[in-house]
Write an enzyme that holds these catalytic residues in place. Structure first.
Site, mmCIF file in Angstrom:
data_model
loop_
_atom_site.group_PDB
_atom_site.id
_atom_site.type_symbol
_atom_site.label_atom_id
_atom_site.label_comp_id
_atom_site.label_asym_id
_atom_site.label_seq_id
_atom_site.Cartn_x
_atom_site.Cartn_y
_atom_site.Cartn_z
ATOM 1 N N LYS A 35 -41.117 9.555 -12.238
ATOM 2 C CA LYS A 35 -40.012 8.650 -12.548
ATOM 3 C C LYS A 35 -39.490 8.004 -11.267
ATOM 4 O O LYS A 35 -39.812 8.432 -10.161
ATOM 5 C CB LYS A 35 -38.899 9.403 -13.268
ATOM 6 C CG LYS A 35 -38.266 10.518 -12.451
ATOM 7 C CD LYS A 35 -37.194 11.243 -13.252
ATOM 8 C CE LYS A 35 -36.567 12.358 -12.428
ATOM 9 N NZ LYS A 35 -35.478 13.028 -13.147
ATOM 10 N N ARG A 130 -26.416 17.168 -21.004
ATOM 11 C CA ARG A 130 -26.692 15.735 -20.884
ATOM 12 C C ARG A 130 -27.375 15.262 -22.174
ATOM 13 O O ARG A 130 -26.759 14.604 -23.009
ATOM 14 C CB ARG A 130 -27.553 15.442 -19.660
ATOM 15 C CG ARG A 130 -26.883 15.774 -18.326
ATOM 16 C CD ARG A 130 -27.665 15.248 -17.144
ATOM 17 N NE ARG A 130 -29.091 15.573 -17.206
ATOM 18 C CZ ARG A 130 -29.951 15.375 -16.215
ATOM 19 N NH1 ARG A 130 -29.522 14.835 -15.074
ATOM 20 N NH2 ARG A 130 -31.226 15.701 -16.330
ATOM 21 N N TYR A 253 -20.895 0.668 16.658
ATOM 22 C CA TYR A 253 -19.650 0.291 15.993
ATOM 23 C C TYR A 253 -18.669 1.459 15.959
ATOM 24 O O TYR A 253 -19.034 2.594 15.683
ATOM 25 C CB TYR A 253 -19.928 -0.163 14.559
ATOM 26 C CG TYR A 253 -20.633 -1.496 14.471
ATOM 27 C CD1 TYR A 253 -20.004 -2.669 14.884
ATOM 28 C CD2 TYR A 253 -21.925 -1.577 13.961
ATOM 29 C CE1 TYR A 253 -20.646 -3.891 14.799
ATOM 30 C CE2 TYR A 253 -22.582 -2.791 13.863
ATOM 31 C CZ TYR A 253 -21.939 -3.948 14.288
ATOM 32 O OH TYR A 253 -22.576 -5.151 14.202
ATOM 33 N N MET A 301 -26.692 -1.718 10.318
ATOM 34 C CA MET A 301 -27.540 -2.299 9.285
ATOM 35 C C MET A 301 -29.020 -2.239 9.637
ATOM 36 O O MET A 301 -29.864 -1.911 8.792
ATOM 37 C CB MET A 301 -27.130 -3.753 9.020
ATOM 38 C CG MET A 301 -27.927 -4.418 7.911
ATOM 39 S SD MET A 301 -27.416 -6.121 7.584
ATOM 40 C CE MET A 301 -25.823 -5.844 6.789
#
EC number: 5.1.1.1
Length: 356
Positions: A35, A130, A253, A301
Protein backbone atom coordinates in the site's frame (compact mmCIF):
# COMPACT_ATOMS: atom_id res chain seq x y z
CA UNK A 1 22.89 18.82 -13.95
CA UNK A 2 20.42 17.60 -11.28
CA UNK A 3 20.95 18.06 -7.57
CA UNK A 4 22.97 15.20 -6.11
CA UNK A 5 20.19 13.83 -3.90
CA UNK A 6 18.67 10.47 -4.86
CA UNK A 7 16.92 7.45 -3.40
CA UNK A 8 17.98 3.90 -4.24
CA UNK A 9 15.70 0.88 -3.89
CA UNK A 10 17.55 -2.35 -3.14
CA UNK A 11 15.80 -5.19 -4.97
CA UNK A 12 17.91 -7.93 -3.40
CA UNK A 13 17.05 -6.63 0.07
CA UNK A 14 13.34 -6.88 -0.71
CA UNK A 15 13.75 -10.51 -1.75
CA UNK A 16 15.83 -11.18 1.36
CA UNK A 17 13.20 -9.68 3.63
CA UNK A 18 10.47 -11.77 2.04
CA UNK A 19 12.57 -14.85 2.77
CA UNK A 20 12.84 -13.70 6.40
CA UNK A 21 9.04 -13.58 6.56
CA UNK A 22 8.86 -17.14 5.25
CA UNK A 23 11.40 -18.34 7.83
CA UNK A 24 9.34 -16.84 10.63
CA UNK A 25 5.97 -18.05 9.31
CA UNK A 26 6.93 -21.18 7.42
CA UNK A 27 3.44 -22.71 7.46
CA UNK A 28 1.65 -19.57 6.29
CA UNK A 29 1.03 -17.98 2.93
CA UNK A 30 2.14 -14.37 2.56
CA UNK A 31 0.31 -11.23 1.55
CA UNK A 32 3.14 -8.77 0.76
CA UNK A 33 1.71 -5.37 1.68
CA UNK A 34 2.48 -2.72 -0.93
CA UNK A 35 0.00 0.00 0.00
CA UNK A 36 0.94 3.68 -0.28
CA UNK A 37 2.91 3.04 -3.47
CA UNK A 38 4.84 0.28 -1.71
CA UNK A 39 5.62 2.43 1.34
CA UNK A 40 7.02 5.14 -0.92
CA UNK A 41 9.34 2.78 -2.81
CA UNK A 42 7.28 2.59 -6.00
CA UNK A 43 5.10 -0.37 -6.91
CA UNK A 44 6.93 -1.18 -10.14
CA UNK A 45 10.31 -0.93 -8.38
CA UNK A 46 9.48 -3.40 -5.62
CA UNK A 47 7.64 -5.91 -7.79
CA UNK A 48 10.76 -7.76 -9.00
CA UNK A 49 12.00 -8.24 -5.44
CA UNK A 50 8.65 -9.33 -4.02
CA UNK A 51 7.20 -11.41 -6.83
CA UNK A 52 7.98 -14.56 -4.83
CA UNK A 53 5.08 -13.75 -2.53
CA UNK A 54 1.75 -15.59 -2.54
CA UNK A 55 -0.29 -12.41 -2.88
CA UNK A 56 -0.13 -8.64 -2.68
CA UNK A 57 -2.17 -6.40 -0.37
CA UNK A 58 -2.90 -2.74 -1.10
CA UNK A 59 -5.62 -0.10 -1.02
CA UNK A 60 -6.07 1.50 -4.42
CA UNK A 61 -7.81 -0.06 -7.38
CA UNK A 62 -5.42 1.74 -9.72
CA UNK A 63 -2.45 0.09 -8.01
CA UNK A 64 -4.16 -3.30 -8.22
CA UNK A 65 -4.64 -2.83 -11.95
CA UNK A 66 -0.99 -1.76 -12.27
CA UNK A 67 0.09 -5.01 -10.62
CA UNK A 68 -1.89 -6.95 -13.20
CA UNK A 69 -0.26 -4.90 -15.96
CA UNK A 70 3.16 -5.72 -14.48
CA UNK A 71 2.31 -9.37 -15.02
CA UNK A 72 1.10 -10.47 -11.60
CA UNK A 73 -1.55 -13.18 -12.00
CA UNK A 74 -1.85 -14.20 -8.34
CA UNK A 75 -4.12 -12.90 -5.58
CA UNK A 76 -4.44 -9.18 -4.87
CA UNK A 77 -6.19 -8.07 -1.69
CA UNK A 78 -7.93 -4.71 -1.25
CA UNK A 79 -7.27 -4.08 2.44
CA UNK A 80 -10.01 -1.47 2.91
CA UNK A 81 -12.37 -3.13 0.50
CA UNK A 82 -14.27 -0.97 -1.97
CA UNK A 83 -16.19 2.27 -1.70
CA UNK A 84 -18.71 2.36 -4.56
CA UNK A 85 -20.69 -0.24 -6.47
CA UNK A 86 -18.79 0.65 -9.64
CA UNK A 87 -15.59 -0.54 -7.94
CA UNK A 88 -16.99 -4.07 -8.00
CA UNK A 89 -16.81 -4.06 -11.80
CA UNK A 90 -13.03 -3.56 -11.54
CA UNK A 91 -12.78 -6.21 -8.82
CA UNK A 92 -14.60 -8.65 -11.08
CA UNK A 93 -12.64 -7.78 -14.23
CA UNK A 94 -9.24 -8.13 -12.56
CA UNK A 95 -10.10 -11.03 -10.21
CA UNK A 96 -9.32 -9.14 -7.02
CA UNK A 97 -9.93 -10.24 -3.43
CA UNK A 98 -11.58 -7.69 -1.19
CA UNK A 99 -11.97 -7.04 2.50
CA UNK A 100 -15.57 -6.68 3.65
CA UNK A 101 -15.95 -4.77 6.90
CA UNK A 102 -19.45 -3.27 6.89
CA UNK A 103 -23.03 -3.93 5.83
CA UNK A 104 -22.92 -1.40 2.99
CA UNK A 105 -20.14 -3.34 1.28
CA UNK A 106 -22.07 -6.56 1.86
CA UNK A 107 -25.20 -5.04 0.33
CA UNK A 108 -23.31 -3.92 -2.77
CA UNK A 109 -21.94 -7.43 -3.27
CA UNK A 110 -25.40 -8.92 -2.83
CA UNK A 111 -26.79 -6.76 -5.63
CA UNK A 112 -23.76 -6.84 -7.95
CA UNK A 113 -23.84 -8.51 -11.35
CA UNK A 114 -20.65 -10.56 -11.51
CA UNK A 115 -19.04 -12.91 -13.98
CA UNK A 116 -17.73 -15.05 -11.09
CA UNK A 117 -17.84 -15.02 -7.29
CA UNK A 118 -15.49 -12.64 -5.48
CA UNK A 119 -13.22 -13.97 -2.74
CA UNK A 120 -13.50 -11.90 0.41
CA UNK A 121 -11.76 -11.37 3.73
CA UNK A 122 -14.44 -10.80 6.34
CA UNK A 123 -13.00 -8.41 8.87
CA UNK A 124 -13.74 -8.38 12.59
CA UNK A 125 -13.05 -5.38 14.79
CA UNK A 126 -11.34 -7.25 17.62
CA UNK A 127 -10.03 -4.14 19.36
CA UNK A 128 -8.38 -1.79 16.86
CA UNK A 129 -11.72 0.04 16.55
CA UNK A 130 -11.24 1.23 13.01
CA UNK A 131 -12.75 -1.22 10.51
CA UNK A 132 -14.69 -4.43 10.91
CA UNK A 133 -17.79 -6.06 12.32
CA UNK A 134 -18.05 -6.20 16.08
CA UNK A 135 -17.65 -9.66 17.59
CA UNK A 136 -21.37 -9.72 18.39
CA UNK A 137 -22.30 -9.14 14.74
CA UNK A 138 -19.59 -11.24 13.13
CA UNK A 139 -21.47 -14.53 12.85
CA UNK A 140 -24.46 -12.84 11.25
CA UNK A 141 -22.14 -11.16 8.75
CA UNK A 142 -20.45 -14.49 7.99
CA UNK A 143 -23.82 -16.20 7.46
CA UNK A 144 -24.88 -13.38 5.18
CA UNK A 145 -21.65 -13.71 3.20
CA UNK A 146 -22.09 -17.47 2.89
CA UNK A 147 -25.59 -16.95 1.50
CA UNK A 148 -24.46 -14.38 -1.07
CA UNK A 149 -24.02 -15.94 -4.53
CA UNK A 150 -21.55 -13.21 -5.46
CA UNK A 151 -19.11 -14.23 -2.71
CA UNK A 152 -16.69 -17.12 -3.14
CA UNK A 153 -14.08 -18.06 -0.55
CA UNK A 154 -14.40 -16.36 2.83
CA UNK A 155 -11.23 -15.76 4.85
CA UNK A 156 -11.56 -14.61 8.45
CA UNK A 157 -9.59 -11.43 9.08
CA UNK A 158 -8.65 -9.05 11.88
CA UNK A 159 -5.88 -6.54 12.56
CA UNK A 160 -3.75 -6.11 15.68
CA UNK A 161 -3.28 -2.75 17.38
CA UNK A 162 -0.50 -3.64 19.83
CA UNK A 163 1.47 -6.54 18.35
CA UNK A 164 4.64 -4.46 18.70
CA UNK A 165 3.97 -3.46 22.30
CA UNK A 166 3.43 -4.78 25.80
CA UNK A 167 -0.25 -5.64 25.31
CA UNK A 168 0.62 -8.02 22.51
CA UNK A 169 -2.11 -9.97 20.70
CA UNK A 170 -3.63 -12.34 23.27
CA UNK A 171 -6.60 -10.14 24.17
CA UNK A 172 -7.57 -9.50 20.56
CA UNK A 173 -7.15 -13.16 19.63
CA UNK A 174 -9.44 -14.16 22.50
CA UNK A 175 -11.98 -11.57 21.38
CA UNK A 176 -11.85 -12.93 17.86
CA UNK A 177 -12.35 -16.51 19.04
CA UNK A 178 -15.44 -15.51 21.00
CA UNK A 179 -16.95 -13.73 18.03
CA UNK A 180 -16.02 -16.41 15.50
CA UNK A 181 -16.81 -19.44 17.64
CA UNK A 182 -17.72 -22.40 15.47
CA UNK A 183 -16.86 -20.62 12.20
CA UNK A 184 -14.47 -22.54 9.98
CA UNK A 185 -12.24 -20.94 7.39
CA UNK A 186 -8.76 -19.70 6.62
CA UNK A 187 -7.52 -16.91 8.87
CA UNK A 188 -5.42 -13.81 8.25
CA UNK A 189 -4.32 -11.95 11.38
CA UNK A 190 -0.59 -11.27 11.53
CA UNK A 191 1.04 -7.96 10.61
CA UNK A 192 4.84 -7.52 10.67
CA UNK A 193 5.03 -7.38 14.46
CA UNK A 194 2.99 -10.54 14.83
CA UNK A 195 5.09 -12.29 12.19
CA UNK A 196 8.23 -11.45 14.16
CA UNK A 197 7.08 -11.88 17.75
CA UNK A 198 3.76 -13.78 17.94
CA UNK A 199 3.91 -17.13 16.13
CA UNK A 200 0.58 -18.20 17.64
CA UNK A 201 -1.08 -15.59 15.41
CA UNK A 202 0.35 -16.74 12.08
CA UNK A 203 -2.45 -19.06 10.91
CA UNK A 204 -3.10 -19.43 7.16
CA UNK A 205 -2.05 -16.02 5.81
CA UNK A 206 0.29 -13.37 7.21
CA UNK A 207 0.32 -9.73 6.11
CA UNK A 208 3.84 -8.28 6.53
CA UNK A 209 4.35 -4.65 5.63
CA UNK A 210 7.14 -2.63 7.22
CA UNK A 211 9.45 -5.60 7.77
CA UNK A 212 9.55 -6.18 4.01
CA UNK A 213 11.18 -2.75 3.76
CA UNK A 214 13.80 -3.49 6.40
CA UNK A 215 12.45 -1.35 9.22
CA UNK A 216 11.07 -2.24 12.63
CA UNK A 217 7.36 -2.37 13.48
CA UNK A 218 8.23 -1.05 16.93
CA UNK A 219 10.27 1.84 15.55
CA UNK A 220 13.36 0.56 17.35
CA UNK A 221 16.15 -0.70 15.12
CA UNK A 222 17.54 -2.83 17.94
CA UNK A 223 14.36 -4.92 18.00
CA UNK A 224 15.09 -6.39 14.57
CA UNK A 225 18.89 -6.34 14.65
CA UNK A 226 19.11 -10.13 14.88
CA UNK A 227 16.35 -10.97 12.40
CA UNK A 228 18.29 -10.75 9.15
CA UNK A 229 16.27 -7.91 7.64
CA UNK A 230 18.01 -5.49 5.27
CA UNK A 231 17.13 -1.87 4.47
CA UNK A 232 15.43 -1.49 1.11
CA UNK A 233 15.73 2.29 0.62
CA UNK A 234 18.81 4.48 0.82
CA UNK A 235 18.37 8.25 0.69
CA UNK A 236 21.71 9.87 -0.13
CA UNK A 237 23.11 13.20 -1.22
CA UNK A 238 26.42 15.10 -1.18
CA UNK A 239 28.09 18.01 0.53
CA UNK A 240 27.67 21.06 -1.69
CA UNK A 241 29.63 23.45 0.54
CA UNK A 242 31.86 23.47 3.61
CA UNK A 243 31.97 26.33 6.11
CA UNK A 244 34.13 27.03 9.15
CA UNK A 245 32.32 28.46 12.16
CA UNK A 246 34.18 30.45 14.77
CA UNK A 247 33.25 30.06 18.41
CA UNK A 248 29.91 31.79 18.99
CA UNK A 249 28.81 31.78 15.34
CA UNK A 250 25.45 30.27 14.41
CA UNK A 251 24.17 28.44 11.36
CA UNK A 252 20.78 28.33 9.68
CA UNK A 253 17.38 29.89 10.20
CA UNK A 254 16.69 30.99 13.74
CA UNK A 255 20.35 30.55 14.73
CA UNK A 256 19.32 27.34 16.47
CA UNK A 257 22.88 26.00 16.67
CA UNK A 258 25.80 28.03 18.00
CA UNK A 259 29.36 26.71 17.77
CA UNK A 260 31.03 26.15 21.13
CA UNK A 261 34.43 26.25 19.43
CA UNK A 262 35.87 26.59 15.94
CA UNK A 263 34.41 23.81 13.79
CA UNK A 264 33.76 22.77 10.19
CA UNK A 265 30.24 22.16 8.99
CA UNK A 266 29.01 20.69 5.73
CA UNK A 267 26.00 21.82 3.72
CA UNK A 268 23.97 18.91 2.32
CA UNK A 269 21.66 19.08 -0.69
CA UNK A 270 18.62 17.77 1.16
CA UNK A 271 15.77 19.58 2.86
CA UNK A 272 12.15 19.29 3.81
CA UNK A 273 11.06 19.80 0.19
CA UNK A 274 12.80 16.48 -0.47
CA UNK A 275 10.79 14.80 2.28
CA UNK A 276 13.37 15.04 5.05
CA UNK A 277 11.60 16.08 8.26
CA UNK A 278 11.96 19.75 9.17
CA UNK A 279 11.46 18.73 12.77
CA UNK A 280 14.78 16.84 12.80
CA UNK A 281 16.62 18.19 15.85
CA UNK A 282 20.28 18.81 16.44
CA UNK A 283 21.94 15.44 16.87
CA UNK A 284 19.87 13.57 14.30
CA UNK A 285 22.33 11.07 12.80
CA UNK A 286 23.73 11.22 9.27
CA UNK A 287 26.66 9.40 7.69
CA UNK A 288 29.32 11.40 5.82
CA UNK A 289 32.00 9.48 3.90
CA UNK A 290 31.10 6.39 5.91
CA UNK A 291 31.40 8.13 9.29
CA UNK A 292 28.40 8.74 11.53
CA UNK A 293 27.91 12.34 12.57
CA UNK A 294 25.00 14.68 13.32
CA UNK A 295 22.79 17.42 12.00
CA UNK A 296 23.39 20.91 13.38
CA UNK A 297 20.99 23.80 12.89
CA UNK A 298 17.51 23.81 11.42
CA UNK A 299 16.57 21.79 8.34
CA UNK A 300 15.55 24.20 5.59
CA UNK A 301 13.63 23.68 2.36
CA UNK A 302 16.56 22.53 0.23
CA UNK A 303 19.50 22.11 2.59
CA UNK A 304 20.62 20.88 5.97
CA UNK A 305 23.94 21.24 7.77
CA UNK A 306 26.09 18.63 9.47
CA UNK A 307 28.99 18.56 11.91
CA UNK A 308 32.22 17.55 10.14
CA UNK A 309 34.28 17.23 13.32
CA UNK A 310 34.30 13.39 13.18
CA UNK A 311 35.14 13.42 9.48
CA UNK A 312 37.80 16.11 8.92
CA UNK A 313 38.73 14.87 5.45
CA UNK A 314 35.23 15.47 4.04
CA UNK A 315 34.89 18.16 1.39
CA UNK A 316 32.53 19.23 -1.35
CA UNK A 317 31.22 16.16 -3.13
CA UNK A 318 31.50 13.86 -0.11
CA UNK A 319 28.70 11.30 0.00
CA UNK A 320 26.06 11.79 2.67
CA UNK A 321 23.65 9.02 3.66
CA UNK A 322 20.48 10.33 5.26
CA UNK A 323 19.22 6.79 5.93
CA UNK A 324 19.68 3.39 4.37
CA UNK A 325 22.27 0.65 4.21
CA UNK A 326 24.61 2.22 6.78
CA UNK A 327 22.18 4.23 8.88
CA UNK A 328 18.89 2.57 9.97
CA UNK A 329 15.87 4.63 9.05
CA UNK A 330 14.46 3.88 12.50
CA UNK A 331 17.37 5.72 14.14
CA UNK A 332 16.56 8.85 12.14
CA UNK A 333 12.82 8.52 12.74
CA UNK A 334 13.26 8.11 16.49
CA UNK A 335 15.11 11.44 16.73
CA UNK A 336 12.32 13.06 14.74
CA UNK A 337 9.55 11.66 16.97
CA UNK A 338 8.10 9.62 14.13
CA UNK A 339 8.45 6.18 12.54
CA UNK A 340 10.28 4.77 9.55
CA UNK A 341 6.97 4.24 7.76
CA UNK A 342 6.40 8.00 7.56
CA UNK A 343 9.90 8.81 6.34
CA UNK A 344 9.68 6.24 3.54
CA UNK A 345 6.29 7.50 2.41
CA UNK A 346 7.35 11.16 2.58
CA UNK A 347 10.19 11.11 0.03
CA UNK A 348 9.19 13.89 -2.36
CA UNK A 349 8.47 13.46 -6.07
CA UNK A 350 11.39 15.73 -6.96
CA UNK A 351 13.88 13.18 -5.57
CA UNK A 352 15.17 10.87 -8.34
CA UNK A 353 14.62 7.21 -7.49
CA UNK A 354 16.32 4.21 -9.04
CA UNK A 355 16.19 0.50 -8.35
CA UNK A 356 19.23 -1.73 -8.30
Amino acid sequence: MPRPISATIHTAALANNLSVVRRHAAQSKVWAIVKANAYGHGLARVFPGLRGTDGFGLLDLDEAVKLRELGWAGPILLLEGFFRSTDIDVIDRYSLTTAVHNDEQMRMLETARLSKPVNVQLKMNSGMNRLGYTPEKYRAAWERARACPGIGQITLMTHFSDADGERGVAEQMATFERGAQGIAGARSFANSAAVLWHPSAHFDWVRPGIMLYGASPSGRAADIADRGLKPTMTLASELIAVQTLAKGQAVGYGSMFVAEDTMRIGVVACGYADGYPRIAPEGTPVVVDGVRTRIVGRVSMDMLTVDLTPVPQAGVGARVELWGETLPIDDVAARCMTVGYELMCAVAPRVPVRAE
